[in-house]
Design an enzyme around this catalytic site. Sequence first.
Site, mmCIF file in Angstrom:
data_model
loop_
_atom_site.group_PDB
_atom_site.id
_atom_site.type_symbol
_atom_site.label_atom_id
_atom_site.label_comp_id
_atom_site.label_asym_id
_atom_site.label_seq_id
_atom_site.Cartn_x
_atom_site.Cartn_y
_atom_site.Cartn_z
ATOM 1 C CD1 TRP A 170 -2.722 1.758 0.594
ATOM 2 C CD2 TRP A 170 -1.274 2.498 2.132
ATOM 3 N NE1 TRP A 170 -3.066 3.050 0.909
ATOM 4 C CE2 TRP A 170 -2.199 3.534 1.853
ATOM 5 C CE3 TRP A 170 -0.262 2.737 3.062
ATOM 6 C CZ2 TRP A 170 -2.141 4.782 2.481
ATOM 7 C CZ3 TRP A 170 -0.200 3.976 3.689
ATOM 8 C CH2 TRP A 170 -1.134 4.986 3.398
ATOM 9 C CD GLU A 181 -4.341 -1.821 1.980
ATOM 10 O OE1 GLU A 181 -5.116 -1.296 2.802
ATOM 11 O OE2 GLU A 181 -3.230 -2.299 2.299
ATOM 12 C CE LYS A 216 -6.295 5.957 2.608
ATOM 13 N NZ LYS A 216 -6.624 5.091 3.748
ATOM 14 C CG ASP A 238 -8.533 -1.201 4.719
ATOM 15 O OD1 ASP A 238 -9.567 -0.747 5.273
ATOM 16 O OD2 ASP A 238 -7.440 -1.268 5.302
ATOM 17 C CG HIS A 245 -8.485 1.596 2.148
ATOM 18 N ND1 HIS A 245 -7.261 1.164 1.685
ATOM 19 C CD2 HIS A 245 -8.264 2.040 3.414
ATOM 20 C CE1 HIS A 245 -6.353 1.333 2.619
ATOM 21 N NE2 HIS A 245 -6.941 1.857 3.674
ATOM 22 C CG HIS A 256 -5.806 -4.866 5.306
ATOM 23 N ND1 HIS A 256 -4.841 -3.885 5.205
ATOM 24 C CD2 HIS A 256 -5.134 -6.052 5.293
ATOM 25 C CE1 HIS A 256 -3.645 -4.454 5.117
ATOM 26 N NE2 HIS A 256 -3.803 -5.762 5.163
ATOM 27 C CG ASP A 272 -9.151 4.363 5.952
ATOM 28 O OD1 ASP A 272 -9.531 3.343 6.545
ATOM 29 O OD2 ASP A 272 -7.988 4.519 5.527
ATOM 30 C CG ASP A 289 -7.769 2.170 9.807
ATOM 31 O OD1 ASP A 289 -8.107 1.156 9.196
ATOM 32 O OD2 ASP A 289 -7.107 3.083 9.275
ATOM 33 C CG ASP A 328 -5.273 -1.634 8.524
ATOM 34 O OD1 ASP A 328 -4.741 -1.107 9.520
ATOM 35 O OD2 ASP A 328 -5.183 -1.158 7.382
#
Length: 419
Positions: free
Chosen positions: A186, A227, A229, A260, A263, A287, A295, A297, A327
């Site tokens: 990423w 990855e 995004k 993800d 993302h 993820h 985003d 997390d 993640d």
Amino acid sequence: MSSTSNLDAAFSLATEHYQTIGVDVDAALKTLAQTAVSMHCWQGDDVAGFDHVGELGSGLAVTGNYRGRARTAEELRGDLEMAYSLIPGQQRLNLHAMYGEFDRPVDRDEIGVEHFQGWMDWARDQHVSLDFNPSFFSHPQAADGLTLAHPDKGIRQFWIDHGIACRQIAAAMGDAQGNACINNVWVPDGYKDTPADRTAPRQRLTDSLDKMFADPIDSSRMLDAVECKLFGIGSESYVVGSHEFYMGYAITRNKVLCLDAGHFHPTEVISDKISATLLYVPELLLHVSRGVRWDSDHVVTMTDELQAIMQEIVRGQYLDRVHIGLDFFDASINRIAAWVIGTRNTLKAILMALLEPTADLQQLEREGDFTARLALMEEQRTMPFGAVWDYYCDASGVPVGRQWLTAVRQYDADVLAKR
């Protein structure tokens, strides 16, 4: 009646209940025990790492100041061991390149297998397999938010060399553990405001990735993943490595595609993308995270989307093609508790999917009986899943229910409070 007897009795009743709908509980638990979740190292130290070459940046931010952040690899490994002792089943560890152990300053284009030998030895002793990630952020060469897509050839080459080094490290990890180490790429590359040229950075990124991946490495040792995004802090208007970019790259280069959960657009979910992307790419890396309006997390909780992700994997029979990783990073609560909550929830969601009468639901769908399909899906919500989960935890030798929190609180007082 002892607590174990209560668990056994509840499990026996739950098993009988599931048998009435044609679900084999023992088979579901066997599959769950063979399904590994790759827990991420960076929750334990707020994505600080141990190479000390730059402050956290490149679109990343951690909030909170809970006591006891891991400051060394030894402390981090101790915290991980504590978390693993409270989580049933197989474990993997997702490790970033910035977490190597360096007895002298080593820049990221010069890291080698020797800097991760301590992690490999620990993983062997803990019966944990490793996954890996190049660290294309929090570094002076990423200060302007561009790395592999940078217009400066020298900066691009620095990061290409970093990526090449990381692939060799990941391959060595795969050799040591006897199964493929997933090496996930990423990069934060993008622009805060609207660019005048969207094409050139993507051409540079393609060229850099091709050079980084030029050396073929057997898939039994290492798997390359890329990855995507939608946007990041400092790249709100344009991200070079968008979903469409990496989807095309993964298809044309036969790479693992990483999705993800944080993302994409806040109203967009990755559960719907799993079956679509697996028509064209060999494998997926997930993820699993929880974005709140962006985003951000957050720690994984038992949301509808988490359940939908695992249902999609199980219903599509994709467990052998989808790698599940976590993640998130939250410094506002006990970091070990965050690991335990997020990982146990992920495993719970997998088990719930495995305890679904999938064949019956799909047969009803083929017959066009959407009424019965919906009815049975809703009835599934009140099936005695909790009794099966508690039995699994007890049989795995980890705390049942909320009991794990007592162990975390004791560790907090005995270890974290003294850092």
